[in-house]
Write a protein that holds these residues in place. Structure first.
Motif, PDB file in Angstrom:
ATOM      1  N   ILE A 178      16.551  -2.712   2.679  1.00  0.00           N
ATOM      2  CA  ILE A 178      15.786  -3.977   2.722  1.00  0.00           C
ATOM      3  C   ILE A 178      14.602  -3.936   1.769  1.00  0.00           C
ATOM      4  O   ILE A 178      14.353  -4.874   1.009  1.00  0.00           O
ATOM      5  CB  ILE A 178      15.311  -4.252   4.163  1.00  0.00           C
ATOM      6  N   THR A 179      13.862  -2.829   1.785  1.00  0.00           N
ATOM      7  CA  THR A 179      12.586  -2.787   1.060  1.00  0.00           C
ATOM      8  C   THR A 179      12.756  -2.714  -0.445  1.00  0.00           C
ATOM      9  O   THR A 179      11.850  -3.114  -1.193  1.00  0.00           O
ATOM     10  CB  THR A 179      11.766  -1.577   1.529  1.00  0.00           C
ATOM     11  N   LEU A 180      13.872  -2.178  -0.939  1.00  0.00           N
ATOM     12  CA  LEU A 180      14.037  -2.090  -2.393  1.00  0.00           C
ATOM     13  C   LEU A 180      14.165  -3.455  -3.045  1.00  0.00           C
ATOM     14  O   LEU A 180      13.824  -3.624  -4.226  1.00  0.00           O
ATOM     15  CB  LEU A 180      15.269  -1.237  -2.725  1.00  0.00           C
ATOM     16  N   ASN A 181      14.621  -4.446  -2.320  1.00  0.00           N
ATOM     17  CA  ASN A 181      14.810  -5.789  -2.888  1.00  0.00           C
ATOM     18  C   ASN A 181      13.696  -6.751  -2.517  1.00  0.00           C
ATOM     19  O   ASN A 181      13.562  -7.796  -3.150  1.00  0.00           O
ATOM     20  CB  ASN A 181      16.165  -6.354  -2.421  1.00  0.00           C
ATOM     21  N   GLU A 182      12.920  -6.450  -1.480  1.00  0.00           N
ATOM     22  CA  GLU A 182      11.863  -7.353  -1.029  1.00  0.00           C
ATOM     23  C   GLU A 182      10.516  -6.627  -1.121  1.00  0.00           C
ATOM     24  O   GLU A 182      10.258  -5.699  -0.346  1.00  0.00           O
ATOM     25  CB  GLU A 182      12.120  -7.798   0.410  1.00  0.00           C
ATOM     26  N   PRO A 183       9.641  -7.027  -2.073  1.00  0.00           N
ATOM     27  CA  PRO A 183       8.331  -6.359  -2.220  1.00  0.00           C
ATOM     28  C   PRO A 183       7.460  -6.471  -0.974  1.00  0.00           C
ATOM     29  O   PRO A 183       6.716  -5.539  -0.647  1.00  0.00           O
ATOM     30  CB  PRO A 183       7.699  -7.074  -3.414  1.00  0.00           C
ATOM     31  N   HIS A 184       7.540  -7.612  -0.284  1.00  0.00           N
ATOM     32  CA  HIS A 184       6.698  -7.787   0.900  1.00  0.00           C
ATOM     33  C   HIS A 184       7.078  -6.788   1.985  1.00  0.00           C
ATOM     34  O   HIS A 184       6.210  -6.114   2.578  1.00  0.00           O
ATOM     35  CB  HIS A 184       6.830  -9.230   1.403  1.00  0.00           C
ATOM     36  N   GLN A 185       8.375  -6.685   2.280  1.00  0.00           N
ATOM     37  CA  GLN A 185       8.830  -5.727   3.285  1.00  0.00           C
ATOM     38  C   GLN A 185       8.533  -4.292   2.848  1.00  0.00           C
ATOM     39  O   GLN A 185       8.232  -3.421   3.679  1.00  0.00           O
ATOM     40  CB  GLN A 185      10.336  -5.917   3.515  1.00  0.00           C
ATOM     41  N   GLN A 186       8.599  -4.066   1.539  1.00  0.00           N
ATOM     42  CA  GLN A 186       8.280  -2.724   1.024  1.00  0.00           C
ATOM     43  C   GLN A 186       6.824  -2.358   1.290  1.00  0.00           C
ATOM     44  O   GLN A 186       6.508  -1.241   1.708  1.00  0.00           O
ATOM     45  CB  GLN A 186       8.580  -2.677  -0.477  1.00  0.00           C
ATOM     46  N   THR A 187       5.912  -3.326   1.053  1.00  0.00           N
ATOM     47  CA  THR A 187       4.488  -3.072   1.308  1.00  0.00           C
ATOM     48  C   THR A 187       4.238  -2.820   2.784  1.00  0.00           C
ATOM     49  O   THR A 187       3.464  -1.917   3.162  1.00  0.00           O
ATOM     50  CB  THR A 187       3.646  -4.266   0.821  1.00  0.00           C
ATOM     51  N   LEU A 188       4.889  -3.605   3.658  1.00  0.00           N
ATOM     52  CA  LEU A 188       4.708  -3.399   5.098  1.00  0.00           C
ATOM     53  C   LEU A 188       5.213  -2.013   5.514  1.00  0.00           C
ATOM     54  O   LEU A 188       4.578  -1.322   6.329  1.00  0.00           O
ATOM     55  CB  LEU A 188       5.458  -4.491   5.873  1.00  0.00           C
ATOM     56  N   ALA A 189       6.335  -1.602   4.947  1.00  0.00           N
ATOM     57  CA  ALA A 189       6.860  -0.282   5.293  1.00  0.00           C
ATOM     58  C   ALA A 189       5.931   0.832   4.815  1.00  0.00           C
ATOM     59  O   ALA A 189       5.707   1.827   5.531  1.00  0.00           O
ATOM     60  CB  ALA A 189       8.253  -0.116   4.684  1.00  0.00           C
ATOM     61  N   ARG A 190       5.360   0.684   3.637  1.00  0.00           N
ATOM     62  CA  ARG A 190       4.418   1.696   3.125  1.00  0.00           C
ATOM     63  C   ARG A 190       3.163   1.768   3.989  1.00  0.00           C
ATOM     64  O   ARG A 190       2.613   2.849   4.232  1.00  0.00           O
ATOM     65  CB  ARG A 190       4.050   1.380   1.678  1.00  0.00           C
ATOM     66  N   LEU A 191       2.696   0.596   4.475  1.00  0.00           N
ATOM     67  CA  LEU A 191       1.529   0.596   5.365  1.00  0.00           C
ATOM     68  C   LEU A 191       1.852   1.278   6.691  1.00  0.00           C
ATOM     69  O   LEU A 191       1.006   2.000   7.255  1.00  0.00           O
ATOM     70  CB  LEU A 191       1.063  -0.844   5.601  1.00  0.00           C
ATOM     71  N   ASP A 192       3.068   1.060   7.216  1.00  0.00           N
ATOM     72  CA  ASP A 192       3.457   1.749   8.448  1.00  0.00           C
ATOM     73  C   ASP A 192       3.474   3.263   8.244  1.00  0.00           C
ATOM     74  O   ASP A 192       3.020   4.027   9.107  1.00  0.00           O
ATOM     75  CB  ASP A 192       4.847   1.264   8.892  1.00  0.00           C
ATOM     76  N   TRP A 193       3.977   3.691   7.092  1.00  0.00           N
ATOM     77  CA  TRP A 193       3.994   5.129   6.805  1.00  0.00           C
ATOM     78  C   TRP A 193       2.574   5.699   6.638  1.00  0.00           C
ATOM     79  O   TRP A 193       2.289   6.813   7.082  1.00  0.00           O
ATOM     80  CB  TRP A 193       4.834   5.370   5.561  1.00  0.00           C
ATOM     81  N   GLU A 194       1.698   4.905   6.045  1.00  0.00           N
ATOM     82  CA  GLU A 194       0.298   5.322   5.907  1.00  0.00           C
ATOM     83  C   GLU A 194      -0.353   5.473   7.279  1.00  0.00           C
ATOM     84  O   GLU A 194      -1.106   6.433   7.533  1.00  0.00           O
ATOM     85  CB  GLU A 194      -0.471   4.302   5.064  1.00  0.00           C
ATOM     86  N   LEU A 195      -0.074   4.535   8.197  1.00  0.00           N
ATOM     87  CA  LEU A 195      -0.629   4.619   9.548  1.00  0.00           C
ATOM     88  C   LEU A 195      -0.118   5.860  10.260  1.00  0.00           C
ATOM     89  O   LEU A 195      -0.884   6.564  10.947  1.00  0.00           O
ATOM     90  CB  LEU A 195      -0.254   3.349  10.320  1.00  0.00           C
ATOM     91  N   GLU A 196       1.165   6.142  10.118  1.00  0.00           N
ATOM     92  CA  GLU A 196       1.736   7.320  10.765  1.00  0.00           C
ATOM     93  C   GLU A 196       1.087   8.600  10.245  1.00  0.00           C
ATOM     94  O   GLU A 196       0.760   9.521  11.019  1.00  0.00           O
ATOM     95  CB  GLU A 196       3.252   7.344  10.499  1.00  0.00           C
ATOM     96  N   GLN A 197       0.861   8.668   8.916  1.00  0.00           N
ATOM     97  CA  GLN A 197       0.228   9.866   8.342  1.00  0.00           C
ATOM     98  C   GLN A 197      -1.217  10.027   8.819  1.00  0.00           C
ATOM     99  O   GLN A 197      -1.672  11.133   9.094  1.00  0.00           O
ATOM    100  CB  GLN A 197       0.272   9.786   6.814  1.00  0.00           C
ATOM    101  N   ARG A 198      -1.920   8.911   8.925  1.00  0.00           N
ATOM    102  CA  ARG A 198      -3.329   8.997   9.344  1.00  0.00           C
ATOM    103  C   ARG A 198      -3.434   9.434  10.803  1.00  0.00           C
ATOM    104  O   ARG A 198      -4.396  10.114  11.185  1.00  0.00           O
ATOM    105  CB  ARG A 198      -4.008   7.647   9.124  1.00  0.00           C
ATOM    106  N   LYS A 199      -2.495   9.031  11.618  1.00  0.00           N
ATOM    107  CA  LYS A 199      -2.512   9.499  13.002  1.00  0.00           C
ATOM    108  C   LYS A 199      -2.346  11.014  13.047  1.00  0.00           C
ATOM    109  O   LYS A 199      -3.030  11.708  13.814  1.00  0.00           O
ATOM    110  CB  LYS A 199      -1.393   8.822  13.786  1.00  0.00           C
TER     111      LYS A 199
END
Length: 683
Positions: A178-199
């Motif tokens: 999904i994220t490779l074709n949709e920049p918006h979904q890609q940004t949301l996924a990267r933010l989720d990964w950033e949140l997981e790393q910060r935890k």
């Protein structure tokens, strides 16, 4: 004629014809209004150019009629009265025409103004509409810019790169399909990964804090143990003081000095460390110390404490003082200048001792706001020296260290940024304050590790230990050599003022046993007097005489001959020799411009000075040059041919043995003394 014309004028009679006066007046007003409006409409039908032509013709007719009336009146014939009346009537008709033209002109002017006003109102209305439209356009452009420049909070977060994200993130978060074709979904996924790393990092942070607390507790225990050792160490050091004094190892004093050095500014600290190291390793007679108030130095780095109670108590007093007195602009500038030139409370002193126990005291200061160092010098002699008037500037603190390195006068600040600071507070140059602050020589900055490049952009200049270490040894040697040369000159000047040229036993072979010419005067002169002498222009034009040099005048006599010698003493004596300019007063005034032998005499002391250096380090160069001047003056006078017109014996009989009296077309005299043969020859 005027009385006759007034008699012939018919009185104007208003006929009422039985109608009331008010009714008559109303009718006349109505007719007048009708005429006015008819003239207004007539303006549109008439041509202004034709009216102007009519106006010119009417004026010309009036001029003609007036001239004819004047001519008829000047004749004084009664039969001309009828002709005068006729022309007067014609003139009145022309006046009526001019009045009508005047009214038409005023009507035209009023109409033109009305039309102009209407057009101006239309232009103003259009201009107002244009401004409104422009304002709306500008408002819309601002809104568009705001929309384009809008930044979300997530843009401020530094996310991992896409490669790392797809490589490290689990598939349930990255969702590549999904994220490779949709920049918006890609940004949301990267933010989720950033949140997981910060935890995860937050959990690690908590673990590190717990381990830190454990380590701090261990450190506190060790600190308590070390603090208990301090009193014991102090008692041991106190008990070892007699041993330190006996072994000449003042550890306690050195420890106190290093404790004080912690509060020095970086340039003075670098100077203290490098000078102490050089003194311990290479120069045992170099003593380094720190002077000043340590408490004031500590106060510079303490933040100001808030004293609310004092402020509340002094509010009323401050209001009264501000109302009573306000500092003038001059007082404010003085305060700013004092703050600009403020020195650090601590200073470093260097005492350079010589073999004869003479000491050069150097006090180094640091100007905090200018970021430059200054030095003050003072000389202490082991024995009381003979007072010499001409030696007043030799040991002067203002000139003692001038040109220790070539061109380093210590008058201008070496930091180019200071000039902009001076302009703000009205300081023209730092040379006005060197007496109080000290001289900012370039070598002083290098001893403190400061370097201000002029051909590169200025950054924050920091103290460099390697720069100080590379200049320390040479500078100390130059300082000690300068002190010894000035003390040697001081002793020589005391003898020269009494007419005695001191020549050491090692230099006796440079001169014959008998020299008749004697030094009768030796005085110091200012640079202005030296520059006014006609025979010193060549030295000044060659750049060998500057205002930082020392200037003296020597007078050598033999009989009626008087030789004046203007001497330029370079601050770098004896490495740089003195320069002599000669003028002989005997049978006229003779100098290097009109006598080749005088030029040759100058060469003997200025060019061949290396023969007169004597034993190293060559501090007897000046006295040997003066002794050679006396010698060559004897040769000059004794080799002069006798004037046959003068009766009696020769004034200066030849006592020196010369191989040839003169040589060459310039008729040069033999000024070179040959030892041990004892004769004079040409070079």
């Amino acid at each position: 004629m005027s009385s006759e014309s007034s008699k012939k004028r018919k009185p104007k009679v208003i006929r009422t014809d039985g109608v009331p006066a008010e009714g008559k007046r109303g009718k006349g007003d109505t007719e007048q209004d009708a005429r006015y409006y008819s003239e207004e409409s007539e303006v549109d039908l008439r041509d202004p150019i034709k009216d102007y032509e009519l106006y010119r013709e009417t004026c010309q007719e009036l001029q003609r009629l007036m001239a004819e009336i004047q001519e008829l009146k000047s004749r004084g014939i009664k039969e001309n009265a009828s002709e005068i009346d006729e022309r007067r009537v014609q003139s009145c008709v022309h006046f009526m025409t001019l009045k009508k033209l005047n009214r038409l002109a005023h009507i035209r002017l009023k109409k033109g103004r009305d039309q102009t006003h209407e057009a101006k109102q239309k232009v103003d209305a259009y201009h107002l509409q244009l401004q409104n439209l422009l304002y709306e356009v500008m408002h819309l452009q601002k809104e568009i810019t705001k929309c384009l420049e809008f930044k979300s909070k997530h843009e401020e977060i530094e996310l991992v790169s896409l490669e790392e994200f797809y490589k490290e993130a689990p598939p349930e978060i990255s969702r590549p399909a999904i994220t490779l074709n949709e920049p918006h979904q890609q940004t949301l996924a990267r933010l989720d990964w950033e949140l997981e790393q910060r935890k995860r990092l937050a959990e690690k942070y908590k673990e590190c804090l717990t381990s830190k607390e454990k380590i701090l507790k261990e450190i506190e225990v060790k600190k308590e143990y070390l603090s208990s050792l301090q009193p014991r160490l102090n008692s041991i050091m106190q008990a070892s003081l007699p041993v330190q004094e006996y072994l000449f190892m003042p550890f306690d004093q050195a420890h106190k000095q290093y404790e004080t050095a912690r509060h020095l500014p970086p340039p003075l600290y670098v100077l203290f460390v490098q000078a102490s190291a050089y003194g311990q390793a290479c120069d045992k007679k170099l003593v380094v110390a720190i002077e000043g108030s340590v408490e004031e130095a500590k106060a510079l780095y303490k933040p100001p404490e808030d004293s609310q109670d004092d402020e509340s108590d002094s509010d009323a007093e401050e209001e009264q003082t501000t109302k009573r007195r306000r500092p003038t602009l001059g007082v404010q500038l003085d305060d700013k200048r004092k703050e600009m030139l403020k020195r650090h409370p601590l200073s470093v002193t260097l005492d350079l001792k010589c073999k004869d126990e003479n000491v050069l005291h150097l006090t180094f200061h640091y100007l905090m706001n200018l970021n430059v160092m200054t030095v003050k010098a003072k000389v202490t002699t082991a024995m009381e020296m003979t007072t010499a008037i001409s030696a007043g500037d030799l040991l002067s603190p203002d000139s003692l260290l001038n040109c220790l390195y070539p061109g380093d006068h210590g008058r201008k600040t070496p930091n180019p940024a200071n000039q902009f600071q001076f302009d703000k507070v009205g300081i023209l140059t730092l040379s006005d304050y060197v007496t109080e602050l000290g001289h900012p020589y370039v070598w002083v900055q290098k001893l403190g590790g400061l370097h201000f490049p002029k051909d590169q952009p200025q950054h924050t200049v920091a103290a460099d230990n390697s720069l100080s270490a590379s200049h320390m040894e040479l500078t100390v040697k130059l300082l000690r050599s300068r002190l010894q040369s000035r003390l040697a000159l001081h002793k020589q000047f005391a003898s020269l003022e009494h007419g005695v040229v001191p020549v050491s036993s090692e230099c006796q072979q440079l001169f014959p046993t008998k020299i008749v010419s004697r030094l009768v005067k030796w005085t110091a002169i200012p640079y202005e007097d030296y520059a006014e002498l006609p025979y010193t222009k060549d030295v000044i034009e060659a750049g060998l005489a500057e205002d930082t040099h020392l200037y003296y005048m020597a007078l050598i006599e033999r009989g009626t001959a008087k030789l004046q010698a203007a001497v330029v003493l370079n601050p770098g004596y004896s490495t740089l020799p003195p320069v002599f300019s000669l003028c002989l007063n005997w049978k006229g005034e003779r100098n290097s411009s009109n006598d080749d032998n005088i030029r040759a005499m100058e060469s003997e002391v200025n060019v061949y000075y290396k023969e007169l250096w004597g034993p190293k380090p060559g501090y007897q160069l000046l006295t040997n040059q003066l002794q050679r001047l006396c010698m060559v003056l004897d040769v000059y006078l004794e080799t002069e041919p006798h004037d046959p017109s003068v009766e009696g014996p020769k004034e200066f009989p030849q006592e020196k043995m010369c191989l040839r009296l003169v040589r060459g077309p310039l008729r040069l005299k033999p000024f070179k003394f040959n030892y041990p043969q004892g004769f004079f020859s040409h070079r």
